[in-house]
Design an enzyme around this catalytic site. Structure first.
Site, mmCIF file in Angstrom:
data_model
loop_
_atom_site.group_PDB
_atom_site.id
_atom_site.type_symbol
_atom_site.label_atom_id
_atom_site.label_comp_id
_atom_site.label_asym_id
_atom_site.label_seq_id
_atom_site.Cartn_x
_atom_site.Cartn_y
_atom_site.Cartn_z
ATOM 1 N N SER A 48 -39.380 37.636 51.638
ATOM 2 C CA SER A 48 -38.830 37.523 50.430
ATOM 3 C C SER A 48 -39.153 36.502 49.613
ATOM 4 C CB SER A 48 -37.179 38.010 50.310
ATOM 5 O OG SER A 48 -37.097 39.218 50.885
ATOM 6 N N GLY A 224 -37.580 42.414 50.116
ATOM 7 C CA GLY A 224 -38.963 42.138 49.632
ATOM 8 C C GLY A 224 -38.596 41.072 48.694
ATOM 9 N N GLY A 226 -40.010 39.311 44.513
ATOM 10 C CA GLY A 226 -40.281 39.828 43.067
ATOM 11 C C GLY A 226 -39.339 40.570 42.533
ATOM 12 N N CYS A 251 -31.224 44.746 49.529
ATOM 13 C CA CYS A 251 -31.806 43.803 48.732
ATOM 14 C C CYS A 251 -32.879 44.399 47.956
ATOM 15 C CB CYS A 251 -32.674 42.627 49.658
ATOM 16 S SG CYS A 251 -32.974 41.061 48.710
ATOM 17 N N LEU A 252 -34.183 44.090 47.829
ATOM 18 C CA LEU A 252 -35.235 44.684 47.145
ATOM 19 C C LEU A 252 -35.101 46.411 46.966
ATOM 20 C CD1 LEU A 252 -37.486 44.457 44.886
ATOM 21 C CD2 LEU A 252 -38.744 44.609 46.978
ATOM 22 N N GLN A 255 -32.098 47.535 44.789
ATOM 23 C CA GLN A 255 -32.793 47.786 43.376
ATOM 24 C C GLN A 255 -33.687 48.816 43.072
ATOM 25 O OE1 GLN A 255 -34.566 43.887 43.044
ATOM 26 N NE2 GLN A 255 -32.723 42.891 43.792
ATOM 27 N N ASN A 293 -30.592 36.717 49.261
ATOM 28 C CA ASN A 293 -31.742 35.960 48.589
ATOM 29 C C ASN A 293 -32.525 36.913 47.699
ATOM 30 O OD1 ASN A 293 -34.506 34.997 48.534
ATOM 31 N ND2 ASN A 293 -35.030 35.583 50.296
ATOM 32 N N HIS A 336 -27.611 40.776 53.008
ATOM 33 C CA HIS A 336 -28.417 40.896 53.951
ATOM 34 C C HIS A 336 -27.399 41.152 55.387
ATOM 35 C CE1 HIS A 336 -32.708 40.478 52.943
ATOM 36 N NE2 HIS A 336 -32.119 39.604 51.847
ATOM 37 N N GLU A 338 -28.283 41.898 58.507
ATOM 38 C CA GLU A 338 -28.812 41.416 59.398
ATOM 39 C C GLU A 338 -29.139 40.184 59.643
ATOM 40 O OE1 GLU A 338 -31.756 40.674 56.611
ATOM 41 O OE2 GLU A 338 -30.545 42.327 56.423
#
Length: 372
Positions: A48, A224, A226, A251-252, A255, A293, A336, A338
């Site tokens: 990421s 991931g 961006g 996370c990504l 989204q 993150n 996260h 994990e």
């Protein structure tokens, strides 16, 4: 060994001097900061961070080296490290190599010595911005010209995703999960395997037909780098498979699920990066300390009519941290669960995914029985 003199030149014109470590190379990247006190190896190897300079707020980095079993990916893609003090005197008996050695191997530059507090305060006040890491004798005007002439990358997920499917098998597997690799961390795969899942990791642009041909019991959308709007292929996959499989995103992936179902995302001023972010579970009232993150978040005003409800909320800025459509067996979190190393408050989310798969299999079994 004497380290080369380096400097960071930011888009706003500010310059910070220091000494280089890792690869002796110039780089232009977005600069962000991370407040974690431990875990620089996991940060270094987290996909990421592709194309980003990470400014570590904890001052001492490198002192326990890198251990062979602690990488989050085989090929680190981080743009570079900004640290106050770099130290190669390894204190961990598990250490196999120094951070600088591995950074040099993968072409990742670093700078030690600049005022990381000042950089962090600048990014917090003005927002994340790009910087050039270069030799100390590069003229500032030339550095700013190079910064302005370097395009902003939009292919980070394509750079970190696997090129063909690979499989993580576990003994006596009970479930089969397809994990869409937008930059998946190894500990996510390990967390699924520990719960009895055979995990097939597929590229981010795998079509729905190919996923269904694998006959999975559940679909996982990974973290991931961006902007999620740069990955329409993964959003299209979620759109095609919603209601047909249990879906879990991190996370990504969180989204992408929101975008696939009709919501919007937006860029945060300086993002969330660290291992101490408080999140409230709105379903239970419990507070979780989380590892985060990300630069983007889901717009809560855009959720109306999507069928998604907010399940978790960040207590620092009120941003959306979790979503769910229980009827469609879809849920996601921005943080996260994990994280390794990191707080384990949210590991229950993997158990929730397994419970969703079990309910799906029971319902599918009932339908199959009715067919006979």
């Amino acid at each position: 060994m004497e380290r080369p003199r380096k400097k960071l030149v930011f888009e706003n014109g500010r310059v910070f001097a220091g000494e280089g470590f890792g690869a002796d190379a110039d780089a232009v990247c977005e600069a962000v900061f991370n407040t974690s006190m431990v875990g620089y190896q996991e940060i270094f190897s987290d996909p990421s961070y592709c194309g980003q300079f990470v400014c570590m707020t904890y001052p001492l980095i490198g002192n326990y080296g890198l251990a062979a079993d602690d990488y989050e990916t085989k090929t680190p893609r981080i743009g570079g490290f900004i640290v106050r003090e770099y130290n190669d005197s390894l204190s961990n008996f598990r250490a196999a190599r120094t951070l600088s050695e591995v950074m040099e191997e993968y072409g990742v530059p670093g700078i030690a010595g600049p005022d990381t507090r000042a950089i962090t305060r600048m990014l917090r006040s003005e927002g994340s911005m790009r910087a050039l890491l270069t030799d100390a004798d590069t003229p500032d005007a030339a550095a700013l010209e190079q910064l302005a002439g370097t395009p902003v990358p939009r292919d980070q997920v394509a750079r970190v995703s696997c090129k063909k499917p690979w499989r993580c098998r576990t003994a006596n597997a009970r479930y089969s999960v397809v994990a869409v690799d937008c930059g998946v961390k190894h500990n996510i795969v390990r967390s699924l395997a520990a719960r009895g899942c055979d995990v097939t990791v597929v590229p981010y642009d795998t079509p729905a037909k190919a996923v269904l041909a694998m006959e999975p019991d559940g679909l996982f959308l990974s973290n991931g780098p961006g902007d999620p709007r740069d990955v329409p292929e993964a959003a299209a996959l979620v759109r095609a498979l919603q209601g047909r499989l249990p879906i879990f995103g991190i996370c990504l992936g969180h989204q992408l699920i929101a975008l696939a179902i009709g919501a919007r995302s937006y860029q945060l001023k300086f993002g969330h990066r660290g291992g101490n972010h408080p999140v409230k579970n709105l379903l239970t009232g419990r507070i979780e300390i989380t590892s985060q993150n990300h630069s983007f978040a889901v717009d809560p005003e855009s959720l109306s009519g999507t069928g998604l409800t907010v399940t978790h909320q960040n207590l620092l800025d009120g941003t959306v941290e979790g979503l769910e459509n229980a009827a469609q067996r879809i849920f996601s979190v921005q943080y996260h669960p994990e994280s390794a190393p990191g707080p384990q408050d949210s590991a229950y989310l993997f158990d929730k995914f397994i419970a969703s798969i079990e309910a799906f299999l029971a319902e599918r079994g009932d339908r199959d029985a009715e067919a006979y």
